[in-house]
Scaffold this active site. Structure first.
Site, PDB file in Angstrom:
ATOM      1  N   ARG A 163      29.008 -10.237   9.005  1.00 31.31           N
ATOM      2  CA  ARG A 163      29.654  -9.055   8.423  1.00 31.31           C
ATOM      3  C   ARG A 163      31.117  -9.028   8.853  1.00 31.31           C
ATOM      4  NH1 ARG A 163      26.088  -4.379   9.795  1.00 31.31           N
ATOM      5  NH2 ARG A 163      24.766  -5.264   8.171  1.00 31.31           N
ATOM      6  N   ARG A 202      31.097   1.339  14.092  1.00 31.36           N
ATOM      7  CA  ARG A 202      31.111   0.353  13.008  1.00 31.36           C
ATOM      8  C   ARG A 202      32.370   0.514  12.152  1.00 31.36           C
ATOM      9  NH1 ARG A 202      25.783  -1.438  12.066  1.00 31.36           N
ATOM     10  NH2 ARG A 202      24.704  -1.570  14.061  1.00 31.36           N
ATOM     11  N   LYS A 228      24.173   2.318  17.286  1.00 29.90           N
ATOM     12  CA  LYS A 228      25.345   2.225  16.421  1.00 29.90           C
ATOM     13  C   LYS A 228      25.937   3.608  16.170  1.00 29.90           C
ATOM     14  CE  LYS A 228      22.205   2.108  12.460  1.00 29.90           C
ATOM     15  NZ  LYS A 228      21.650   1.254  11.388  1.00 29.90           N
ATOM     16  N   LYS A 268      28.730   5.642  13.372  1.00 35.97           N
ATOM     17  CA  LYS A 268      29.382   5.475  12.075  1.00 35.97           C
ATOM     18  C   LYS A 268      30.339   6.626  11.794  1.00 35.97           C
ATOM     19  CE  LYS A 268      25.549   2.820  10.130  1.00 35.97           C
ATOM     20  NZ  LYS A 268      24.542   2.701   9.040  1.00 35.97           N
ATOM     21  N   CYS A 275      20.074  -1.938  -1.034  1.00 39.03           N
ATOM     22  CA  CYS A 275      20.330  -2.812   0.105  1.00 39.03           C
ATOM     23  C   CYS A 275      19.909  -4.235  -0.252  1.00 39.03           C
ATOM     24  CB  CYS A 275      19.580  -2.314   1.331  1.00 39.03           C
ATOM     25  SG  CYS A 275      17.789  -2.544   1.229  1.00 39.03           S
ATOM     26  N   CYS A 304      16.601 -10.106   4.787  1.00 35.77           N
ATOM     27  CA  CYS A 304      16.509  -9.074   5.819  1.00 35.77           C
ATOM     28  C   CYS A 304      15.131  -9.082   6.461  1.00 35.77           C
ATOM     29  CB  CYS A 304      16.799  -7.694   5.234  1.00 35.77           C
ATOM     30  SG  CYS A 304      16.685  -6.379   6.478  1.00 35.77           S
ATOM     31  N   CYS A 359      13.388  -0.833   3.244  1.00 35.27           N
ATOM     32  CA  CYS A 359      12.777  -0.247   4.439  1.00 35.27           C
ATOM     33  C   CYS A 359      13.427   1.106   4.679  1.00 35.27           C
ATOM     34  CB  CYS A 359      12.952  -1.177   5.645  1.00 35.27           C
ATOM     35  SG  CYS A 359      14.559  -1.030   6.471  1.00 35.27           S
ATOM     36  N   CYS A 365      20.096   1.779   4.747  1.00 31.64           N
ATOM     37  CA  CYS A 365      21.410   1.151   4.595  1.00 31.64           C
ATOM     38  C   CYS A 365      22.127   1.538   3.305  1.00 31.64           C
ATOM     39  CB  CYS A 365      21.270  -0.368   4.685  1.00 31.64           C
ATOM     40  SG  CYS A 365      20.791  -0.943   6.327  1.00 31.64           S
TER      41      CYS A 365
END
Length: 573
Positions: A82, A151, A217, A219, A438, A444, A483, A487
């Site tokens: 990424r 992020r 994480k 954001k 996603c 994934c 899932c 995302c």
């Protein structure tokens, strides 16, 4: 603050990831040695955890698992990489670099993410270092694109508000730069930088994150009304630009959003952020730093499913957070100012900016940039990048803006758009233009069902019922993930599908059209036939009974299909 002080805040045992970070020596671990091992294409799990901080993690092609197992071969290990770009803005030269490395080292495609980043898929272990080196040579970075840190900072690319966008983007960039990890590990491992001696003895420090970084994480997103394309209420920390008399007065601050949850675990849930006050632009960096540090000190380090900032706030209360924040800042937030969002999608095609330049927004289905037999998207963008003198802007909806096209270049860019048949999606349904998915399968490892490869097919089967009901041009936000990690931010969509098993999805309805409200579970563990059967009567009723300017998400609540969700803590009720 020492690692012992940080970890002693929780009496419960620390998660294994916390132990990995402690032992890692500021994210080094044994990565350098692991990458040189040619015996296997994989890396140990401890190093894979650390790889996330460097912008990558190991995957394998799940389509090939069974066949390779039969052949007694290890899985087809590969890496996702990424690449961060604060606010999603890159130069034409940087676009060409991404194109080049995708062809040389990855699977020949570029994926535009829902956080305005690039993703490359299919990179094998021994090509990782050279790929990252070439990314950095182009003045981009993969550091902190994943991992327990802040992020990529998102920012509305509003092409029709050029002056305001430039100023807002500058603050987003400053926040991003300020919150970058300071470890030299990235430069040592990937760029052959000089090694820091005795880093464990305190020579090297992380002034914001500390030696064990964040519990999970973090954001940040910056929105410019009337567009909420960054889904500011999904962010741990959000800034809503307040424009008064054509100038940026400051930002309303939002805290505590987050999308991820786990199936069957009611203690995990998505959450929408709360507005806590107003700040001046020059206060944004300080506020972002102190907010991150509060999460560093109080976030749950024992249970990773409970480690996001939304749980820190929900457990302790918003009043506690505001008090702690203002104490650390040494100043008070002002009362929040009025604002209004009217959409969270992109505005396609040519738009003239206030600075006299032009912007063209392309529709890129699910963010995948690649050449197909009848659509040479990647080649067309490559040719445009060779002559373009402005910028490229990755949108939060996985589309692409060819930005700041000068008046004298507009005709040339338009000719290339026409020559390669690049599209603003005007001949697609509004539903398709309002869709996101996603990656999911095959790469994934968390995916339970298809997403990127399946959503276009499902939409194709929904579109006839929209046509029949006269709703082809009605914007309805639809999203799918493989899932429940969220995302593509499905929990905010008016119609959403979250993977439960191969070919099976949980169906959610009732999200806010402007990204301001969570949706609600409507049907569980259903396949395509039941999805279409369920949607048909709802679509027909919406077409006949909707109020003037009533959005689909609002209608399904008013019509009683689902109950309104006012807080994530009621999401599973």
């Amino acid at each position: 603050m020492s690692e012992n002080n940080l970890l002693s805040k929780n009496s419960a045992p620390h998660s294994d990831v916390e132990e990995i970070k402690i032992r890692s020596n500021y994210l080094r671990g044994s990565l350098e040695e692991t990458l040189k091992d040619r015996i296997t294409g994989s890396i140990p799990e401890d190093d894979n955890r650390l790889m996330k901080f460097h912008g990558s993690y190991m995957q394998d092609d799940r389509d090939l698992r069974n066949e390779r197992a039969k052949q007694k071969l290890e899985p087809a290990y590969q890496f996702m990489l990424r690449v961060r770009a604060a606010g999603g803005i890159v130069t034409p030269a940087q676009w060409l670099m991404m194109d080049d490395v995708s062809q040389k080292y990855a699977n020949g495609t570029i994926r535009l993410t829902t956080r305005q980043s690039f993703q490359l898929h299919g990179i094998i272990k021994w090509n990782m270092k050279q790929t990252i080196r070439e990314v950095n040579d182009a003045m981009l970075s993969t550091l902190a694109a994943c991992g327990d840190v802040n992020r990529n900072v998102m920012c509305n690319p509003n092409p029709y508000q050029s002056d305001v966008h430039a100023e807002v983007y500058e603050w987003a960039s400053r926040i991003s730069d300020h919150l970058d990890p300071r470890t030299k590990a990235y430069h040592e491992i990937w760029l052959d930088g000089e090694k820091v001696v005795d880093s464990l003895e305190g020579v090297e420090q992380e002034p914001i994150y500390g030696p064990v970084y964040l519990p999970r994480k973090f954001k940040i997103g910056v929105a410019v009304p009337p567009s909420n394309d960054v889904d500011v209420f999904s962010q741990d920390l959000g800034f809503i630009a307040i424009v008064e008399n054509g100038r940026l007065a400051g930002f309303n601050v939002t805290v505590g959003g987050g999308m991820g949850m786990s199936h069957g675990d009611p203690l995990t849930y998505p959450q929408v952020a709360q507005v806590i006050g107003f700040i001046k632009p020059e206060q944004a960096v300080d506020l972002a730093e102190k907010t991150v540090m509060i999460q560093r000190d109080y976030g749950d380090r024992s249970v990773r499913k409970h480690a996001r900032f939304k749980y820190t706030i929900d457990d302790r209360g918003i009043a506690w957070f505001i008090g702690e924040l203002q104490s650390r800042l040494g100043w008070q937030l002002e009362e929040a100012r009025p604002y209004h969002f009217d959409h969270n999608g992109d505005r396609y095609g040519w738009v003239e900016g206030s600075n006299g330049s032009w912007h063209y927004t392309l529709f890129i289905q699910n963010g995948r940039v690649k050449d197909e037999e009848n659509y040479q998207l990647m080649t067309g963008l490559r040719e445009i990048a060779k002559v373009h003198t402005g910028d490229f802007r990755l949108t939060a909806n996985q589309n692409l803006v060819i930005g700041n096209v000068s008046a004298d270049k507009k005709e040339q860019v338009e000719a290339l758009i026409q020559a390669y048949g690049l599209t603003d999606g005007n001949y697609y349904s509004a539903l398709r233009r309002s869709s996101m998915a996603c990656v999911a399968l095959p790469t994934c490892g968390l995916a339970m069902a298809e997403s990127e490869r399946y959503l276009p097919t499902l939409i194709e089967k929904i579109e006839p019922m929209l046509d029949e009901a006269g709703l082809r041009d009605k914007e309805i936000v639809i999203r799918m993930t493989g899932c429940p990690n969220g995302c593509a931010r499905p929990m905010l969509a008016e119609i959403a599908f979250i993977g439960k098993a191969p070919g099976k999805y949980n169906m959610y309805l009732g999200g806010g059209h402007t990204g301001n409200r969570l949706n609600k579970l409507y049907k569980e563990n259903i396949g395509e036939a039941e999805i279409l059967e369920s949607l048909q009567p709802i679509v027909n009723q919406y077409a006949k009974e909707r109020l003037d300017n009533e959005h689909f998400g609002d209608f399904v609540i008013r019509a009683g299909y689902v109950k309104e969700v006012r807080s994530g803590q009621d999401f599973h009720a």
